[in-house]
Write an enzyme that holds these catalytic residues in place. Structure first.
Site, PDB file in Angstrom:
ATOM      1  N   GLY A 172       0.836  -1.189   0.000  1.00 37.27           N
ATOM      2  CA  GLY A 172       0.000   0.000   0.000  1.00 37.27           C
ATOM      3  C   GLY A 172       0.870   1.237   0.000  1.00 37.27           C
ATOM      4  O   GLY A 172       2.100   1.163   0.136  1.00 37.27           O
ATOM      5  N   TYR A 173       0.227   2.389  -0.136  1.00 41.39           N
ATOM      6  CA  TYR A 173       0.934   3.662  -0.276  1.00 41.39           C
ATOM      7  C   TYR A 173       0.531   4.611   0.838  1.00 41.39           C
ATOM      8  O   TYR A 173      -0.650   4.911   1.012  1.00 41.39           O
ATOM      9  CB  TYR A 173       0.664   4.255  -1.663  1.00 41.39           C
ATOM     10  CG  TYR A 173       1.301   3.403  -2.731  1.00 41.39           C
ATOM     11  CD1 TYR A 173       2.576   3.679  -3.177  1.00 41.39           C
ATOM     12  CD2 TYR A 173       0.670   2.260  -3.204  1.00 41.39           C
ATOM     13  CE1 TYR A 173       3.200   2.852  -4.099  1.00 41.39           C
ATOM     14  CE2 TYR A 173       1.283   1.428  -4.118  1.00 41.39           C
ATOM     15  CZ  TYR A 173       2.541   1.739  -4.564  1.00 41.39           C
ATOM     16  OH  TYR A 173       3.164   0.904  -5.460  1.00 41.39           O
ATOM     17  N   LEU A 174       1.532   5.074   1.590  1.00 34.65           N
ATOM     18  CA  LEU A 174       1.295   6.038   2.656  1.00 34.65           C
ATOM     19  C   LEU A 174       1.138   7.444   2.091  1.00 34.65           C
ATOM     20  O   LEU A 174       0.301   8.208   2.549  1.00 34.65           O
ATOM     21  CB  LEU A 174       2.445   6.021   3.668  1.00 34.65           C
ATOM     22  CG  LEU A 174       2.531   4.776   4.538  1.00 34.65           C
ATOM     23  CD1 LEU A 174       3.858   4.752   5.295  1.00 34.65           C
ATOM     24  CD2 LEU A 174       1.360   4.729   5.507  1.00 34.65           C
TER      25      LEU A 174
END
Length: 153
Positions: free
Chosen positions: A29-31
């Site tokens: 996932g992408y922060l």
């Protein structure tokens, strides 16, 4: 600074599975995603990795990349804080004529998408293409994992 030199291809058949010597399940996932930069968290069955990627060059082949292995528990906690959809995929490793091809078979929101990547030492490095490679999609943003986390393919 780390430099990633990578080309991407759509996959036209499943022969890569018979050619692979290993497979890994990956959740990522992408922060943060802003101005071509992204901060990614990846969890496999053996490690967690924090990655910072920069925007691609004019060809889309090269870009800044920094990777740091992190504790798996930290990766799980960070994944829970990611924006957008989590990317779920199995990565097949295929050694073909002296080069490593990483073939990602996507699940979840991107079910059915299969992309092969090859990392190179230089942009003009020659390599032989296995028969399972289809259209090249290097530099096309809708095939970046960061895009796929925000949009289903």
């Amino acid at each position: 600074m780390g430099q990633e030199i990578e080309r991407k291809f759509l996959v036209k058949d499943m022969s890569f599975k018979d050619m692979s010597y290993a497979v890994r399940k990956i959740t990522q996932g992408y922060l943060v995603q802003a101005n071509g930069w992204s901060v990614r968290i990846r969890l496999t069955d053996v490690e967690g990795v924090l990655t910072i990627k920069g925007p691609g060059n004019e060809t889309g082949v090269s870009r800044y990349e920094f990777n740091q292995v992190i504790p798996m528990e930290d990766a799980r906690e960070m994944l829970a804080k990611c924006s957008g959809n989590l990317i779920e995929k199995c990565r097949y490793l295929v050694d073909f004529k002296g080069h490593l091809f990483e073939v990602d078979e996507f699940y979840g929101n991107n079910q059915g998408l299969i992309i092969a990547e090859i990392e190179l030492e230089r942009e003009d490095e020659p390599f032989e293409k296995p028969a399972f490679l289809g259209e090249e999609v290097t530099g096309i943003p809708c095939y970046y994992n960061s895009y796929l986390a925000q949009h289903s393919k």
